[in-house]
Motif scaffolding. Sequence first.
Motif, PDB file in Angstrom:
ATOM      1  N   ASN A 367      -8.965  -8.222   5.244  1.00  0.00           N
ATOM      2  CA  ASN A 367      -9.294  -9.249   6.474  1.00  0.00           C
ATOM      3  C   ASN A 367      -8.542 -10.398   6.511  1.00  0.00           C
ATOM      4  O   ASN A 367      -8.037 -11.024   7.552  1.00  0.00           O
ATOM      5  N   GLU A 368      -8.463 -11.058   5.263  1.00  0.00           N
ATOM      6  CA  GLU A 368      -7.587 -12.524   5.031  1.00  0.00           C
ATOM      7  C   GLU A 368      -6.124 -12.377   4.921  1.00  0.00           C
ATOM      8  O   GLU A 368      -5.488 -13.129   4.602  1.00  0.00           O
ATOM      9  N   GLY A 369      -5.604 -11.176   5.167  1.00  0.00           N
ATOM     10  CA  GLY A 369      -4.240 -11.033   4.885  1.00  0.00           C
ATOM     11  C   GLY A 369      -3.677 -10.828   3.661  1.00  0.00           C
ATOM     12  O   GLY A 369      -2.517 -11.226   3.118  1.00  0.00           O
ATOM     13  N   GLY A 370      -4.686 -10.284   2.622  1.00  0.00           N
ATOM     14  CA  GLY A 370      -4.357 -10.435   1.017  1.00  0.00           C
ATOM     15  C   GLY A 370      -3.961  -8.997   0.470  1.00  0.00           C
ATOM     16  O   GLY A 370      -4.371  -7.975   1.161  1.00  0.00           O
ATOM     17  N   ILE A 371      -3.322  -9.081  -0.674  1.00  0.00           N
ATOM     18  CA  ILE A 371      -3.400  -7.847  -1.333  1.00  0.00           C
ATOM     19  C   ILE A 371      -4.673  -7.332  -1.908  1.00  0.00           C
ATOM     20  O   ILE A 371      -5.472  -8.222  -2.280  1.00  0.00           O
ATOM     21  N   PRO A 372      -5.231  -5.946  -1.775  1.00  0.00           N
ATOM     22  CA  PRO A 372      -6.406  -5.727  -2.085  1.00  0.00           C
ATOM     23  C   PRO A 372      -6.773  -5.758  -3.753  1.00  0.00           C
ATOM     24  O   PRO A 372      -5.771  -5.906  -4.305  1.00  0.00           O
ATOM     25  N   ILE A 373      -7.998  -6.362  -3.893  1.00  0.00           N
ATOM     26  CA  ILE A 373      -8.344  -6.605  -5.283  1.00  0.00           C
ATOM     27  C   ILE A 373      -8.794  -5.465  -6.165  1.00  0.00           C
ATOM     28  O   ILE A 373      -8.508  -5.231  -7.226  1.00  0.00           O
ATOM     29  N   SER A 374      -9.532  -4.547  -5.695  1.00  0.00           N
ATOM     30  CA  SER A 374      -9.969  -3.281  -6.017  1.00  0.00           C
ATOM     31  C   SER A 374      -8.706  -2.336  -6.351  1.00  0.00           C
ATOM     32  O   SER A 374      -8.127  -2.215  -5.576  1.00  0.00           O
ATOM     33  N   ALA A 375      -8.763  -1.932  -7.755  1.00  0.00           N
ATOM     34  CA  ALA A 375      -7.619  -1.046  -8.148  1.00  0.00           C
ATOM     35  C   ALA A 375      -7.696  -0.030  -7.451  1.00  0.00           C
ATOM     36  O   ALA A 375      -6.729   1.027  -7.486  1.00  0.00           O
ATOM     37  N   LYS A 376      -8.789   0.585  -6.937  1.00  0.00           N
ATOM     38  CA  LYS A 376      -8.955   1.941  -6.027  1.00  0.00           C
ATOM     39  C   LYS A 376      -8.543   1.921  -4.504  1.00  0.00           C
ATOM     40  O   LYS A 376      -8.346   3.007  -3.798  1.00  0.00           O
ATOM     41  N   ASP A 377      -7.867   0.507  -4.092  1.00  0.00           N
ATOM     42  CA  ASP A 377      -7.783   0.339  -2.770  1.00  0.00           C
ATOM     43  C   ASP A 377      -6.095  -0.017  -2.724  1.00  0.00           C
ATOM     44  O   ASP A 377      -5.961  -0.919  -3.324  1.00  0.00           O
ATOM     45  N   ASN A 378      -5.440   0.883  -1.921  1.00  0.00           N
ATOM     46  CA  ASN A 378      -3.982   0.744  -1.543  1.00  0.00           C
ATOM     47  C   ASN A 378      -3.746   0.466  -0.252  1.00  0.00           C
ATOM     48  O   ASN A 378      -2.879   0.621   0.299  1.00  0.00           O
ATOM     49  N   ASP A 379      -4.719  -0.186   0.685  1.00  0.00           N
ATOM     50  CA  ASP A 379      -4.452  -0.557   1.860  1.00  0.00           C
ATOM     51  C   ASP A 379      -4.104  -1.846   1.996  1.00  0.00           C
ATOM     52  O   ASP A 379      -4.858  -2.669   2.012  1.00  0.00           O
ATOM     53  N   TYR A 380      -2.880  -2.063   2.524  1.00  0.00           N
ATOM     54  CA  TYR A 380      -2.237  -3.486   2.490  1.00  0.00           C
ATOM     55  C   TYR A 380      -2.228  -3.734   3.988  1.00  0.00           C
ATOM     56  O   TYR A 380      -1.730  -2.817   4.801  1.00  0.00           O
ATOM     57  N   PRO A 381      -2.272  -4.934   4.122  1.00  0.00           N
ATOM     58  CA  PRO A 381      -2.041  -5.329   5.739  1.00  0.00           C
ATOM     59  C   PRO A 381      -0.518  -5.069   6.202  1.00  0.00           C
ATOM     60  O   PRO A 381       0.238  -5.278   5.414  1.00  0.00           O
ATOM     61  N   ASP A 382      -0.443  -4.987   7.506  1.00  0.00           N
ATOM     62  CA  ASP A 382       0.806  -4.737   7.889  1.00  0.00           C
ATOM     63  C   ASP A 382       1.963  -5.831   7.639  1.00  0.00           C
ATOM     64  O   ASP A 382       3.159  -5.556   7.469  1.00  0.00           O
ATOM     65  N   LEU A 383       1.571  -7.094   7.335  1.00  0.00           N
ATOM     66  CA  LEU A 383       2.438  -8.182   7.162  1.00  0.00           C
ATOM     67  C   LEU A 383       3.411  -7.945   5.890  1.00  0.00           C
ATOM     68  O   LEU A 383       4.122  -8.375   5.932  1.00  0.00           O
ATOM     69  N   TYR A 384       2.806  -7.033   5.058  1.00  0.00           N
ATOM     70  CA  TYR A 384       3.799  -6.951   3.794  1.00  0.00           C
ATOM     71  C   TYR A 384       4.850  -5.864   4.113  1.00  0.00           C
ATOM     72  O   TYR A 384       5.467  -5.513   3.405  1.00  0.00           O
ATOM     73  N   LYS A 385       4.852  -5.122   5.247  1.00  0.00           N
ATOM     74  CA  LYS A 385       6.242  -4.420   5.598  1.00  0.00           C
ATOM     75  C   LYS A 385       7.334  -5.149   5.689  1.00  0.00           C
ATOM     76  O   LYS A 385       8.426  -4.769   5.369  1.00  0.00           O
ATOM     77  N   ALA A 386       7.198  -6.587   5.941  1.00  0.00           N
ATOM     78  CA  ALA A 386       8.443  -7.609   5.842  1.00  0.00           C
ATOM     79  C   ALA A 386       9.037  -7.579   4.498  1.00  0.00           C
ATOM     80  O   ALA A 386       9.980  -7.972   4.420  1.00  0.00           O
TER      81      ALA A 386
END
Length: 462
Positions: A367-386
């Motif tokens: 939600n804050e535009g960050g890299i996920p912390i949980s090692a089980k979570d690979n859902d990155y915000p769209d901004l990282y496509k850049a």
Amino acid sequence: MKKRVNVLKVVAGTCVVLSATLFSSCSKKEAAAVNAPTVAYKDVVLGETGKDLNVTLKLLNHKTDMLAADYPGKNWAAYIAEFNQMYPNIKIEVEGITTYADTALMRLQGGAWGDIMMIPAVDKKDLPEYFMPYGSISDMEKEIRFANQWMYDDVVYGVPYMANAQGVLYNKRIFREAGITELPRTPDEFIAALKKVKAKTNAIPLYTNYAAKWTMGAWDAYIGGSATGSGEYQNHTLLHESNPFRNYGDNTHAYAVYKVLYDAVAQGLIEDDYATTDWEGCKGMMNRGEIATMVLGSWAVSQMQGAGPNADDIGYMSFPITINGKQFASSGGDYCYGINARISSDRQLASLVFVKWLTERSHFSYNEGGIPISAKDNDYPDLYKAFDGIEFVPDNPAHAGEEDILNVLNADSELNINSGGNEKVMSIVEHAFNKDESFDDIMEEWNAAWSAAQKKNAVSVN
């Protein structure tokens, strides 16, 4: 520049040892001061563990903006209400501190700070005295990313509340209007882009956020992976490097990072009056296109997007340094949740449950535009496509026996790199604006201070 506050030990002789089951204190007397957790982070089952607890916890943190009802995103009240759907009898009180880096150290020293805090710049050897262990590094690396950030003797004491890549916020519409067709990849290209913004638009080319102070210290985050391409730089190379602020002659390393700021100020590519910048106001200004660029971590993207109707105009790019034809982006955990080692076992367990819920269920980092912390979570915000094609570089942990050298050098040099060193970066803005000291002279002063600290502490220099 303000010297780092040294945290005094509250209880002498505290000892916490990793046992076969988990952690046990060294004696009954010490257990009264430092309580060993009854459950490890990895063993917490959300919705089941701690379901019968009835406690009220205090969270001490730096996110004062999230206390506001009109926060452009999900605020603390919303997260807590969601948590209470699962754990209705664990109440959370949030205290926010604007001057967190220094104030949190003093509160920690005083002892009565609450149950969970964002860990300030303590010496790592003191972690067992203040904070509850979450588990061994081998276990925690399976649970979270950036587990080594607050680790001592292979035991983890901090869980990042979110993780960032370090780059530059920019307004896409303003870049188009300025005729910038390719994102700048070097300091020279970035300054040239700012000049186009000034010539062809009404936007402020680079907003310094000088008055907020902490936003100035944020420039320190780029001198590691972003400027060198090395995960070893921040916690090892820098400690032993001779004159780390020297000009490498290739637009890399710390010199190149800070010179971007100096040149932008010296060439009139910032706001008219840097002393009157407004952190809260700048979010709407960025959204409306009144600001073209700001140098802040990826966490700031969602705030700028949520500050007005033009979310699609907010972009994020790598810091403009290229190393042998490739760009890198420093990445890592932000502040970390630390749980008080001296609260009751019930409060520790409730705190552990809340931290794990924030990490695994709340989507806080996303939600804050960050890299996920949980090692089980690979859902990155769209901004990282850049950042396609740009390598993320996390900082490696300090070498064994060197965990606290950076803190010592920071304190004795008064440079406080990545540790609330706002004032040294603010001085760059001041000297560049007043034209009363050259950038090279500033860097020479920093090199002298760093070298003196290395010599004083008998740190080997390469």
